[in-house]
Design a protein around this motif. Structure first.
Motif, mmCIF file in Angstrom:
data_model
loop_
_atom_site.group_PDB
_atom_site.id
_atom_site.type_symbol
_atom_site.label_atom_id
_atom_site.label_comp_id
_atom_site.label_asym_id
_atom_site.label_seq_id
_atom_site.Cartn_x
_atom_site.Cartn_y
_atom_site.Cartn_z
ATOM 1 N N GLN A 45 0.998 -1.157 0.001
ATOM 2 C CA GLN A 45 0.133 0.144 -0.051
ATOM 3 C C GLN A 45 0.837 1.141 0.121
ATOM 4 O O GLN A 45 0.660 2.330 -0.561
ATOM 5 N N ARG A 46 1.911 1.187 0.872
ATOM 6 C CA ARG A 46 2.894 2.339 0.607
ATOM 7 C C ARG A 46 3.429 2.843 -0.487
ATOM 8 O O ARG A 46 3.636 3.671 -1.047
ATOM 9 N N LEU A 47 3.981 1.562 -1.029
ATOM 10 C CA LEU A 47 4.797 1.773 -2.426
ATOM 11 C C LEU A 47 3.839 2.126 -3.673
ATOM 12 O O LEU A 47 4.089 2.892 -4.294
ATOM 13 N N GLU A 48 2.439 1.599 -3.487
ATOM 14 C CA GLU A 48 1.407 2.055 -4.601
ATOM 15 C C GLU A 48 1.090 3.747 -4.491
ATOM 16 O O GLU A 48 0.808 4.308 -5.325
ATOM 17 N N ARG A 49 1.058 4.223 -3.146
ATOM 18 C CA ARG A 49 0.833 5.419 -3.024
ATOM 19 C C ARG A 49 2.127 6.089 -3.495
ATOM 20 O O ARG A 49 1.758 7.139 -4.240
ATOM 21 N N THR A 50 3.129 5.578 -3.243
ATOM 22 C CA THR A 50 4.248 6.399 -3.635
ATOM 23 C C THR A 50 4.605 6.394 -5.047
ATOM 24 O O THR A 50 4.913 7.419 -5.768
ATOM 25 N N ALA A 51 4.034 5.129 -5.802
ATOM 26 C CA ALA A 51 4.061 5.174 -7.163
ATOM 27 C C ALA A 51 3.200 6.152 -7.703
ATOM 28 O O ALA A 51 3.327 6.741 -8.951
ATOM 29 N N ASP A 52 1.968 6.367 -7.226
ATOM 30 C CA ASP A 52 0.889 7.270 -7.547
ATOM 31 C C ASP A 52 1.344 8.626 -7.438
ATOM 32 O O ASP A 52 1.215 9.370 -8.544
ATOM 33 N N VAL A 53 2.023 9.217 -6.527
ATOM 34 C CA VAL A 53 2.704 10.372 -6.376
ATOM 35 C C VAL A 53 3.932 10.687 -7.402
ATOM 36 O O VAL A 53 3.932 11.673 -7.943
ATOM 37 N N LEU A 54 4.546 9.581 -7.892
ATOM 38 C CA LEU A 54 5.764 9.581 -8.729
ATOM 39 C C LEU A 54 5.051 9.835 -10.198
ATOM 40 O O LEU A 54 5.515 10.270 -11.162
ATOM 41 N N ALA A 55 3.862 9.134 -10.361
ATOM 42 C CA ALA A 55 3.504 9.013 -11.634
ATOM 43 C C ALA A 55 2.405 10.402 -12.046
ATOM 44 O O ALA A 55 2.242 10.696 -13.080
ATOM 45 N N HIS A 56 2.145 11.027 -10.887
ATOM 46 C CA HIS A 56 1.278 12.233 -11.059
ATOM 47 C C HIS A 56 1.696 13.309 -10.231
ATOM 48 O O HIS A 56 1.152 14.003 -9.362
ATOM 49 N N PRO A 57 3.100 13.745 -10.375
ATOM 50 C CA PRO A 57 3.566 14.763 -9.264
ATOM 51 C C PRO A 57 3.044 16.310 -9.298
ATOM 52 O O PRO A 57 2.782 16.624 -8.210
ATOM 53 N N ASP A 58 2.410 16.667 -10.492
ATOM 54 C CA ASP A 58 1.711 17.858 -10.541
ATOM 55 C C ASP A 58 0.591 17.943 -9.675
ATOM 56 O O ASP A 58 0.148 18.753 -8.976
ATOM 57 N N ALA A 59 -0.361 16.891 -9.556
ATOM 58 C CA ALA A 59 -1.437 16.932 -9.060
ATOM 59 C C ALA A 59 -1.056 16.905 -7.621
ATOM 60 O O ALA A 59 -1.971 17.569 -6.822
ATOM 61 N N TYR A 60 -0.207 16.199 -7.147
ATOM 62 C CA TYR A 60 0.053 16.070 -5.688
ATOM 63 C C TYR A 60 0.946 17.493 -5.301
ATOM 64 O O TYR A 60 0.749 17.830 -4.020
ATOM 65 N N ARG A 61 1.687 18.117 -6.095
ATOM 66 C CA ARG A 61 2.242 19.461 -5.777
ATOM 67 C C ARG A 61 1.033 20.481 -5.383
ATOM 68 O O ARG A 61 1.203 21.019 -4.447
ATOM 69 N N GLN A 62 -0.059 20.220 -6.093
ATOM 70 C CA GLN A 62 -1.104 21.100 -5.927
ATOM 71 C C GLN A 62 -1.711 21.024 -4.744
ATOM 72 O O GLN A 62 -2.579 21.791 -3.831
ATOM 73 N N LEU A 63 -1.524 19.845 -3.915
ATOM 74 C CA LEU A 63 -2.084 19.421 -2.612
ATOM 75 C C LEU A 63 -0.998 19.773 -1.580
ATOM 76 O O LEU A 63 -1.277 19.728 -0.298
ATOM 77 N N GLY A 64 0.128 20.259 -2.038
ATOM 78 C CA GLY A 64 1.225 20.438 -1.018
ATOM 79 C C GLY A 64 2.070 19.401 -0.822
ATOM 80 O O GLY A 64 2.894 19.546 -0.045
ATOM 81 N N ALA A 65 1.983 18.122 -1.499
ATOM 82 C CA ALA A 65 2.793 17.118 -1.243
ATOM 83 C C ALA A 65 3.944 17.135 -2.372
ATOM 84 O O ALA A 65 3.754 17.649 -3.469
ATOM 85 N N ARG A 66 5.213 16.540 -1.988
ATOM 86 C CA ARG A 66 6.116 16.475 -2.750
ATOM 87 C C ARG A 66 6.636 14.736 -3.322
ATOM 88 O O ARG A 66 6.684 14.286 -2.357
#
Length: 99
Positions: free
Chosen positions: A15-36
């Motif tokens: 689950q942790r790796l899946e979340r990390t992969a999603d952040v890496l696959a969609h970095p712009d969407a997560y940056r808008q939420l304040g995540a890097r």
């Protein structure tokens, strides 16, 4: 079949790796939420528990280019190999360097 379906067990880790992969696959969407996106990750454990498989699944799910560096050379030469691999990964950025 998803990349992480290859891994049996390790539910929390997957689950942790899946979340990390999603952040890496969609970095712009997560940056808008304040995540890097993470800059590094260390998988550790006894030999043979699936760390490399998990890393390969993460790479596949993230859609990032990857560079693999294995210690196939003596210590002095390996330092040169690492430098070359980091340079290659930088050229392919955004990418993942698997050591």
């Amino acid at each position: 079949m998803g990349a992480f379906d290859q891994i049996i067990g390790y539910t929390a880790v997957k689950q942790r790796l899946e979340r990390t992969a999603d952040v890496l696959a969609h970095p712009d969407a997560y940056r808008q939420l304040g995540a890097r996106p993470p800059r590094a990750m260390l998988l550790y454990g006894e030999p043979g528990v699936g760390k490399t498989l998990m890393a390969r699944c993460l790479i596949e799910a993230s859609g990032r280019a990857s560079v693999v560096c294995r210690k196939d050379e003596p210590n002095g030469e390996f330092v040169k190999v690492i430098k070359k691999k980091f340079k290659k990964a930088a050229e392919k950025a955004p990418s993942i360097l698997l050591l």
